[in-house]
Scaffold this motif. Structure first.
Motif, short mmCIF file in Angstrom:
data_model
loop_
_atom_site.label_atom_id
_atom_site.label_comp_id
_atom_site.label_asym_id
_atom_site.label_seq_id
_atom_site.Cartn_x
_atom_site.Cartn_y
_atom_site.Cartn_z
N SER A 67 0.83 -1.21 0.00
CA SER A 67 0.00 0.00 0.00
C SER A 67 0.86 1.26 0.00
N ASP A 68 2.06 1.18 0.61
CA ASP A 68 2.95 2.34 0.68
C ASP A 68 3.94 2.42 -0.49
N ALA A 69 3.99 1.37 -1.30
CA ALA A 69 5.00 1.30 -2.37
C ALA A 69 4.74 2.32 -3.46
N ASN A 70 5.80 2.64 -4.19
CA ASN A 70 5.69 3.52 -5.35
C ASN A 70 4.92 2.78 -6.45
N SER A 71 3.83 3.36 -6.91
CA SER A 71 2.97 2.68 -7.87
C SER A 71 3.69 2.39 -9.19
N HIS A 99 -4.66 -3.66 5.40
CA HIS A 99 -3.77 -3.10 6.43
C HIS A 99 -4.54 -2.28 7.46
N GLU A 100 -5.38 -1.36 6.98
CA GLU A 100 -6.03 -0.41 7.88
C GLU A 100 -7.26 -0.98 8.57
N LYS A 101 -8.02 -1.80 7.86
CA LYS A 101 -9.29 -2.27 8.41
C LYS A 101 -9.18 -3.63 9.08
N TYR A 102 -8.23 -4.44 8.62
CA TYR A 102 -8.15 -5.81 9.13
C TYR A 102 -6.80 -6.13 9.78
N GLY A 103 -6.06 -5.09 10.15
CA GLY A 103 -4.82 -5.29 10.89
C GLY A 103 -3.73 -6.01 10.12
N GLY A 104 -3.79 -5.91 8.78
CA GLY A 104 -2.74 -6.49 7.96
C GLY A 104 -2.86 -7.99 7.74
N SER A 105 -4.01 -8.56 8.07
CA SER A 105 -4.19 -10.01 7.92
C SER A 105 -5.58 -10.32 7.37
N LEU A 106 -5.66 -11.37 6.56
CA LEU A 106 -6.95 -11.83 6.03
C LEU A 106 -7.63 -12.83 6.96
#
Length: 221
Positions: A67-71, A99-106
């Motif tokens: 999510s933070d990577a350069n597109s 990352h933001e809604k599920y704490g980085g895990s599925l």
């Protein structure tokens, strides 16, 4: 419509005549499975494999990092898979949500009941029913059958699903005739059969091992 005994015979025959494809989307980590399945949309497996390998060489495949990577860097990695700009947007949007809604895990999503989990995945940008079903089947062993182009074509030609059925109609049709314990192998074998014999434009009906069960015998749609 084929009866249960015939469906079992089809699976038995396919197990003997088709190599189960080593699907590149079947990754050990559920998030990796999600990302590689997004990359695989509308592209061949070999191109998906190249694109995902390049992505993994450049980035650790985690929701925060992607999510933070350069597109532009992501685009460059997944170019071999085509539609790389759209897929990059999807990858980063989905990564941010996880990352933001599920704490980085599925994990939270995958432990939910099937239909509830499907709805969450399908609401994510760029994630359709097939992508959701792949992750749920391969990563959580949920009772669902992903319908890709091969499964769709073979199922309709054999008469396992209505010829004009949409994604959901085909999925429900297959899930009614196959045992839940066979969902995964049925999905894989139908793909393998579609690649080897029941091709889209030139089906090899003369050497098809299950032609006796086929309702259409070469009709192309």
């Amino acid at each position: 419509m084929l009866v249960t005994a015939q469906v079992k015979e089809i699976l038995t025959t396919l197990k003997q005549t088709v190599v189960v494809p080593s699907l590149v989307k079947a990754k050990s980590d559920p998030f990796e499975t999600l990302i590689v399945t997004i990359i695989s949309q509308n592209t061949a497996d070999k191109n998906t494999d190249v694109a995902f390998t390049r992505l993994k060489q450049c980035f650790q495949i985690t929701p925060k990092i992607l999510s933070d990577a350069n597109s532009v860097q992501i685009e460059e990695c997944i170019k071999p898979a085509g539609l790389y700009k759209n897929k990059t947007c999807t990858i980063q949007a989905v990564s941010k949500i996880v990352h933001e809604k599920y704490g980085g895990s599925l994990h939270t999503i995958l432990t939910l009941p099937l239909e509830e989990a499907r709805k969450i995945f399908i609401k994510m940008p760029g994630v359709g029913p097939k992508t959701a079903d792949v992750v749920l089947l391969f990563s959580a062993q949920k009772p669902t059958i992903p319908i890709d182009t091969h499964v769709n074509r073979v199922s309709k030609r054999l008469g396992l699903a209505p010829k004009k059925g949409n994604y959901e109609t085909v999925r429900q049709s297959l899930q009614k005739i196959f045992d839940e314990t066979d969902y995964l192998i049925a999905h894989q074998l139908l793909i393998g059969h579609g690649r080897k014999f029941c091709k889209a434009h030139k089906p090899l009906c003369n050497i098809c091992p299950i032609i006796s069960y086929c309702e259409t015998k070469g009709d192309r749609f």
